[in-house]
Every structure is written in C-alpha cells, then in structure tokens.
Design a protein around this motif. Structure first.
Motif, PDB file in Angstrom:
ATOM      1  N   GLU A  88       0.869  -1.208   0.167  1.00 19.83           N
ATOM      2  CA  GLU A  88       0.092   0.015  -0.034  1.00 19.83           C
ATOM      3  C   GLU A  88       0.758   1.219   0.134  1.00 19.83           C
ATOM      4  OE1 GLU A  88      -3.326   0.459   0.011  1.00 19.83           O
ATOM      5  OE2 GLU A  88      -4.214  -1.264   0.699  1.00 19.83           O
ATOM      6  N   VAL A  89       2.061   1.427   0.817  1.00 17.90           N
ATOM      7  CA  VAL A  89       2.833   2.382   0.797  1.00 17.90           C
ATOM      8  C   VAL A  89       3.529   2.668  -0.652  1.00 17.90           C
ATOM      9  CG1 VAL A  89       4.779   3.223   2.128  1.00 17.90           C
ATOM     10  CG2 VAL A  89       3.239   2.237   3.406  1.00 17.90           C
ATOM     11  N   GLU A  90       4.053   1.612  -0.866  1.00 19.62           N
ATOM     12  CA  GLU A  90       4.488   1.770  -2.273  1.00 19.62           C
ATOM     13  C   GLU A  90       3.742   2.272  -3.450  1.00 19.62           C
ATOM     14  OE1 GLU A  90       7.728  -1.251  -4.630  1.00 19.62           O
ATOM     15  OE2 GLU A  90       5.860  -2.075  -4.355  1.00 19.62           O
ATOM     16  N   ALA A  91       2.408   1.722  -3.430  1.00 26.75           N
ATOM     17  CA  ALA A  91       1.603   2.365  -4.202  1.00 26.75           C
ATOM     18  C   ALA A  91       1.214   3.631  -4.029  1.00 26.75           C
ATOM     19  CB  ALA A  91       0.113   1.595  -4.304  1.00 26.75           C
ATOM     20  N   ALA A  92       1.298   4.408  -2.774  1.00 27.13           N
ATOM     21  CA  ALA A  92       0.951   5.601  -2.367  1.00 27.13           C
ATOM     22  C   ALA A  92       2.095   6.429  -3.057  1.00 27.13           C
ATOM     23  CB  ALA A  92       0.873   5.878  -0.854  1.00 27.13           C
ATOM     24  N   ILE A  93       3.440   6.174  -2.860  1.00 29.67           N
ATOM     25  CA  ILE A  93       4.646   6.723  -3.250  1.00 29.67           C
ATOM     26  C   ILE A  93       4.531   6.704  -5.109  1.00 29.67           C
ATOM     27  CG2 ILE A  93       7.082   6.694  -3.501  1.00 29.67           C
ATOM     28  CD1 ILE A  93       7.132   5.622  -0.655  1.00 29.67           C
ATOM     29  N   LEU A 140       3.451  14.610  -1.746  1.00 31.88           N
ATOM     30  CA  LEU A 140       4.028  14.139  -0.062  1.00 31.88           C
ATOM     31  C   LEU A 140       3.048  14.215   0.788  1.00 31.88           C
ATOM     32  CD1 LEU A 140       7.442  16.078  -0.620  1.00 31.88           C
ATOM     33  CD2 LEU A 140       7.150  13.597  -0.045  1.00 31.88           C
ATOM     34  N   GLU A 141       2.038  15.083   1.036  1.00 31.07           N
ATOM     35  CA  GLU A 141       0.936  15.202   1.812  1.00 31.07           C
ATOM     36  C   GLU A 141       0.140  13.977   1.889  1.00 31.07           C
ATOM     37  OE1 GLU A 141      -2.533  18.098   3.492  1.00 31.07           O
ATOM     38  OE2 GLU A 141      -1.395  18.686   1.920  1.00 31.07           O
ATOM     39  N   ALA A 142      -0.332  13.646   0.547  1.00 33.23           N
ATOM     40  CA  ALA A 142      -1.173  12.673   0.384  1.00 33.23           C
ATOM     41  C   ALA A 142      -0.579  11.046   0.900  1.00 33.23           C
ATOM     42  CB  ALA A 142      -1.591  12.253  -1.111  1.00 33.23           C
ATOM     43  N   ALA A 143       0.835  11.076   0.293  1.00 31.72           N
ATOM     44  CA  ALA A 143       1.546   9.818   0.798  1.00 31.72           C
ATOM     45  C   ALA A 143       1.546   9.740   2.436  1.00 31.72           C
ATOM     46  CB  ALA A 143       2.917   9.627   0.123  1.00 31.72           C
ATOM     47  N   SER A 144       1.904  10.848   2.999  1.00 33.38           N
ATOM     48  CA  SER A 144       1.979  10.619   4.434  1.00 33.38           C
ATOM     49  C   SER A 144       0.706  10.599   5.116  1.00 33.38           C
ATOM     50  CB  SER A 144       2.485  12.276   5.031  1.00 33.38           C
ATOM     51  OG  SER A 144       2.237  12.269   6.337  1.00 33.38           O
ATOM     52  N   LEU A 288       7.041  -0.390  10.764  1.00 29.29           N
ATOM     53  CA  LEU A 288       6.953  -0.017   9.427  1.00 29.29           C
ATOM     54  C   LEU A 288       6.557   1.046   9.208  1.00 29.29           C
ATOM     55  CD1 LEU A 288       6.052  -3.664   8.167  1.00 29.29           C
ATOM     56  CD2 LEU A 288       8.292  -2.871   8.542  1.00 29.29           C
ATOM     57  N   ALA A 289       5.365   1.547   9.540  1.00 28.25           N
ATOM     58  CA  ALA A 289       4.791   2.928   9.305  1.00 28.25           C
ATOM     59  C   ALA A 289       5.783   4.039   9.837  1.00 28.25           C
ATOM     60  CB  ALA A 289       3.274   3.031   9.995  1.00 28.25           C
ATOM     61  N   VAL A 290       6.171   3.900  11.047  1.00 24.74           N
ATOM     62  CA  VAL A 290       7.304   4.912  11.524  1.00 24.74           C
ATOM     63  C   VAL A 290       8.083   5.327  10.612  1.00 24.74           C
ATOM     64  CG1 VAL A 290       8.613   5.581  13.481  1.00 24.74           C
ATOM     65  CG2 VAL A 290       6.444   4.714  13.661  1.00 24.74           C
ATOM     66  N   LYS A 291       8.711   4.100  10.207  1.00 29.95           N
ATOM     67  CA  LYS A 291      10.112   4.083   9.238  1.00 29.95           C
ATOM     68  C   LYS A 291       9.716   4.846   7.733  1.00 29.95           C
ATOM     69  CE  LYS A 291      13.808   1.473   7.242  1.00 29.95           C
ATOM     70  NZ  LYS A 291      14.267  -0.028   7.174  1.00 29.95           N
ATOM     71  N   ALA A 292       8.410   4.235   7.159  1.00 24.14           N
ATOM     72  CA  ALA A 292       7.793   5.001   6.175  1.00 24.14           C
ATOM     73  C   ALA A 292       7.701   6.265   6.257  1.00 24.14           C
ATOM     74  CB  ALA A 292       6.837   4.344   5.542  1.00 24.14           C
ATOM     75  N   GLN A 293       6.890   6.828   7.375  1.00 22.01           N
ATOM     76  CA  GLN A 293       6.684   8.098   7.589  1.00 22.01           C
ATOM     77  C   GLN A 293       8.309   9.113   7.533  1.00 22.01           C
ATOM     78  OE1 GLN A 293       3.721  10.015   7.815  1.00 22.01           O
ATOM     79  NE2 GLN A 293       5.078  11.662   7.523  1.00 22.01           N
ATOM     80  N   SER A 294       9.273   8.241   8.268  1.00 25.89           N
ATOM     81  CA  SER A 294      10.459   8.969   8.392  1.00 25.89           C
ATOM     82  C   SER A 294      11.179   9.258   6.869  1.00 25.89           C
ATOM     83  CB  SER A 294      11.355   8.174   9.214  1.00 25.89           C
ATOM     84  OG  SER A 294      12.659   8.633   9.438  1.00 25.89           O
ATOM     85  N   GLY A 295      11.007   8.313   6.273  1.00 21.34           N
ATOM     86  CA  GLY A 295      11.608   8.435   4.920  1.00 21.34           C
ATOM     87  C   GLY A 295      10.726   9.462   4.008  1.00 21.34           C
ATOM     88  N   LEU A 410      14.051   6.227  -1.600  1.00 22.76           N
ATOM     89  CA  LEU A 410      13.015   6.013  -0.567  1.00 22.76           C
ATOM     90  C   LEU A 410      12.056   5.095  -1.236  1.00 22.76           C
ATOM     91  CD1 LEU A 410      10.678   6.830   1.380  1.00 22.76           C
ATOM     92  CD2 LEU A 410       9.978   8.619  -0.081  1.00 22.76           C
ATOM     93  N   LEU A 411      11.782   5.007  -2.507  1.00 17.80           N
ATOM     94  CA  LEU A 411      10.901   3.921  -3.257  1.00 17.80           C
ATOM     95  C   LEU A 411      11.771   2.589  -3.236  1.00 17.80           C
ATOM     96  CD1 LEU A 411       8.513   3.245  -4.721  1.00 17.80           C
ATOM     97  CD2 LEU A 411       9.785   3.925  -6.770  1.00 17.80           C
ATOM     98  N   SER A 412      13.018   2.863  -3.317  1.00 17.39           N
ATOM     99  CA  SER A 412      13.767   1.514  -3.252  1.00 17.39           C
ATOM    100  C   SER A 412      13.885   0.828  -1.944  1.00 17.39           C
ATOM    101  CB  SER A 412      15.459   1.737  -3.707  1.00 17.39           C
ATOM    102  OG  SER A 412      16.067   0.447  -3.585  1.00 17.39           O
ATOM    103  N   ASP A 413      13.853   1.682  -0.929  1.00 15.85           N
ATOM    104  CA  ASP A 413      13.814   1.187   0.361  1.00 15.85           C
ATOM    105  C   ASP A 413      12.588   0.426   0.807  1.00 15.85           C
ATOM    106  OD1 ASP A 413      14.905   0.566   3.034  1.00 15.85           O
ATOM    107  OD2 ASP A 413      13.717   2.396   3.782  1.00 15.85           O
ATOM    108  N   ILE A 414      11.362   1.095   0.566  1.00 18.50           N
ATOM    109  CA  ILE A 414      10.215   0.536   0.630  1.00 18.50           C
ATOM    110  C   ILE A 414       9.835  -0.815  -0.111  1.00 18.50           C
ATOM    111  CG2 ILE A 414       7.613   0.871   0.221  1.00 18.50           C
ATOM    112  CD1 ILE A 414       8.542   2.290   2.766  1.00 18.50           C
TER     113      ILE A 414
END
Length: 480
Positions: A88-93, A140-144, A288-295, A410-414
C-alpha cells in the motif's frame, strides 16, 4: 458354548455393529468439516459372559501435525500484514514514471523550472512552476496521510484481534469444563473436542499457541513466546485503541495504546504475543509505518532546505520560509516528524492561494517585479534541485544525492522491504498448504470408511444369523 451364551454374544455383536455403523456414517458426513477428527469404535472382549464390550469412541488426530499447521497459519498472518502494508505504501509513493507518483511529480517540477527559465517573461510558464511545485507538495502530503491512515487501520485491527482472542480463550475455557463434565459422566466428548479445535484454529492465527494436557481432557494454552493464556481460567488481555493517529505518536512516548496481560504491559511485536497476525499489525503500526513516515519526512525536509537557502534566493533573510514551507511557515530544526504531511508551497508564490507567480522569477520577498527577461533565480532553483547534497536527516545513509535520487532511494527502500515481506509470506503460504494437505491426508479417508462399512455390514449379518439359528434351536427344543 450354551445357547444363552451364543445369544448374548450375538446381541452384543449387533450392538457393536450398530455403533460402528453410526461412527462410519458420521465420519463420511464430516469428511470435509474443518477441525473434525475421524472416529473409531474401541471394542474389547467381555470376560465371563462372553461377547464384545464397547469401550468408547476414539478421536484420531495427529496433534504434532496440527500444531505445526497452526504455527504456519500464524506466520502467514504475521508476514501477510506487513506485505500488504508495504504494498500500500509503495502504491502511495508510486512507481517511477507512473502518473501521480512522487518521482513523476519531482520530474515535472524540474521540467517546469527548466521550461520557465528559458522564457522567464511568460506568466503561463511561471504558473506552471507554481502548479508543479504545489502538486509535488500535495503528493507528499497524500502519501503521508496514507501512511497514517494505514497506522490507524492497524491499530483498529489490533483492537479487533485482542477482542477475538479474549472471546476465543473464554470459549476454550467453557469447552474445557464441558469436556471434563462429560468425561466424568461417561459421555462421549469427541464433538466437544472438535469444537475446541475449531476455536483454537481461529485464535492461533492471531497468536501462535501451544497446548498442554490437563486432567479430564482439558488443556492449558501457552503462547510460543511464553505467555500463559489459559490454565483453568483465561488470562485477562486488554488493549486501548487510539482513535486518531498522527505522525508524532509513538508507543515509546505513551501516545499509542498498548496491550496488557493480567495488568502487565507486554510487547506485541517481539515479546510474548509475537509470531501471528497480532504482532504483524503491531509491527505495521509501531515500526514499518514509522519508518515509512520518516522516509517521506526526509524527502520533504530535503526539498524545504534546498529552497530555504538564502544563497539560492537572495531576497530570503535568515528565518524566512522558502519555496516549500512547513504549513506556510519556515521550517525549524527539530520539527521534521510529520513534515511530509505539512509541506506546502509558499502562498506568496502560489496564485491558487492569492500569491503571484512572478516571485518565482524575481524572489519570494521582492518588493516589486524585476526585469521580466531575467531567469537567474529560476536557473538557481533548477541547480538547487539537482545539486547532490548529503541527506539532511541521514535517513538514507552517507553520500550526496540530488532530490530525485532521494525520492528513488525512498521507493527502493520500501520496495526491498516489500519484497522481503512477500518472500516470507510466500514461504509461509507454501508451508501452510503442505501441512494442511498432510493433515487432510490423515483425516477421513472415504474409501477406507466405505470398506469398513462393508465389514460392519458383514458383522451385522453374521450376528443376525446367529440369533436366527439360536431362535430356531430354541423353537425346536420347545416342540420336543
């Protein structure tokens, strides 16, 4: 053997055949019922009076195999929760080149700057720069927002699973008592054990469990992490959900709900309740969500700092907000958490907010428009966007990167995290399938049951014939 003894033997044989036929019929009817253990009548010879005695009905299951299958189901729940979140996060990015992805928005912003610098007098091109910058901030706001929404869903899932686990433990405790009572009365308990196994199968996906025998056919339940969940009475498991979750909320700061076991706080991720869907949801919410938000925040901070530099825009004074702002204000050190959800285009340069796009050419804080043919600032912003510089937050490790490279990192990490989670999910799926197949192979064999039914029929006919023969002999004796 006397006639009465022969008659008694035949009558007990008929009773055993009738009971066996009922068991076989029940096995065939439940061949596809989950949690059903094949039954078999236990018989023994009656001493003295002869004949056969029905000792009970045996439920045949492989407890070790069932335990392994449950462990696989729990592992699948754990890995599946993380794989779904990362997908889901990858799709949001967004994947590179996909419409609306962060990489596409970054590329569009850079292209707009280059396009406007070639003809700085064009208000249309300046408006295009403002529009692309606003779209980048909105992305960026939408992904966050999506990451925090998924955190909220994970929190709600934890609350639901804790409730299901608590209900399941109560049901097992109730079935334990009914099984013990039935055994004390000499009644069959196989159906009650089937029901208990179905409950265990359901809650074991939430938290992997090990069962230990107790007197009277009862069981105690211990998580694989060592928490005693049921031994006579069920443990008291509680969780306080968090209705609205924001980027700054952490378990460590006490702003998120935690689970308690008998009043003691426990770690759902790698503690006594780890290994199932519950720990997977906790891992999503708290790690995971904390790490994604940090990225996302690291990318937002990089953009803010690139354009908040007075060396790029000479009209900026120290402390002034640059092209990208923190909710309309200048970014202050230490406020990085959640920045991706607050980043916005400077309203002074955004026509959509009542600003003027000529400030992108002449300076955000210029008092009046300058020479319309001077594209120096637009070129400087283009260079600022493409300039390799160290990651401001250190999220992506050492080395200098352009803005687009940080977005790619960021995308590569996710993506790497997702691939690892999906690999774990695939392994757990294959293992669960293999163990389920092995369990089904040890379940009701309909061919064997039909063969057994033929033997029961033969047994029934033999005993019925014995009764007829004895009846004929007794009739002959009475006629003498």
């Amino acid at each position: 053997m006397s006639l009465s003894g022969a008659l008694n033997t035949a009558l007990t044989g008929l009773g055993a055949a009738s009971r066996a036929a009922g068991v076989v019929s029940n096995n065939l009817a439940n061949a596809l019922t989950e949690g059903y253990g094949p039954r078999e009548v236990a018989l023994s010879a009656r001493a003295g009076s002869g004949g056969v005695r029905i000792d009970g009905v045996i439920r045949n299951t492989d407890d070790a195999l069932i335990g392994d299958r449950r462990q696989a189901a729990a592992a699948l729940g754990d890995a599946g929760a993380m794989a779904r979140f990362l997908s889901e996060v990858e799709a949001a990015i967004g994947l590179p080149g996909a419409p609306g992805s962060l990489s596409s928005r970054l590329a569009a912003f850079e292209s707009a700057l280059v396009y406007a610098s070639a003809q700085p007098a064009s208000n249309v091109r300046l408006d295009g720069v403002a529009d692309s910058a606003r779209r980048l901030a909105d992305g960026l706001e939408a992904a966050s927002d999506r990451v925090q929404d998924l955190r909220g869903r994970a929190d709600a899932a934890i609350d639901r699973m804790v409730g299901e686990l608590r209900l399941g433990l109560d049901q097992v405790a109730d079935l334990n008592g009914r099984i013990a009572t039935a055994r004390a009365r000499g009644q069959e308990t196989a159906s009650l054990v089937d029901q208990r196994q179905q409950v265990l199968d359901r809650i074991d996906e939430i938290v992997p469990l090990r069962q230990m025998p107790r007197p009277g056919g009862q069981i105690a339940l211990v998580s694989t992490g060592g928490a005693l969940l049921l031994d006579g009475r069920p443990a008291q498991l509680d969780f306080t959900p968090t209705r609205v979750i924001t980027a700054d909320m952490r378990v460590e700061t006490g702003l998120l709900g935690t689970a308690t076991l008998n009043g003691r706080m426990i770690d759902m991720r790698d503690g006594s309740l780890a290994g199932g869907a519950l720990s997977g949801a906790a891992e999503v919410r708290d790690e995971l969500a904390v790490k994604a938000q940090s990225g996302l925040d690291a990318l937002a901070l990089d953009l803010v700092e690139r354009f908040q530099n007075p060396a790029v825009d000479l009209t900026l004074a120290p402390g002034d907000a640059g092209l990208f702002t923190d909710g309309g204000l200048a970014f202050t050190v230490g406020a990085e958490t959640g920045l991706a959800g607050r980043i916005a285009l400077n309203p002074d340069a955004d026509p959509a907010q009542g600003g003027e796009s000529w400030r992108l050419r002449d300076g955000l804080y210029a008092a009046t428009p300058g020479p319309v043919g001077d594209g120096t600032l637009l070129v400087a912003m283009t260079y600022a966007l493409a300039e390799p510089r160290p990651d401001a937050s250190g999220h992506f490790g050492p080395g200098a990167r352009a803005a687009k490279d940080i977005g790619a990192a960021l995308l590569s990490d996710i993506g790497m995290q997702r691939q690892n989670a999906e690999a774990r999910e695939s392994f757990a799926t294959a293992r669960l399938y293999a163990l389920t197949e092995a369990e089904l192979a040890r379940g009701v064999d309909t061919d064997a049951e039909l063969q057994r039914l033929l033997l029961v029929e033969q047994l029934y006919n033999a005993n019925a014939r014995m009764i007829r023969v004895v009846d004929e002999m007794l009739g002959a004796l009475t006629r003498l």
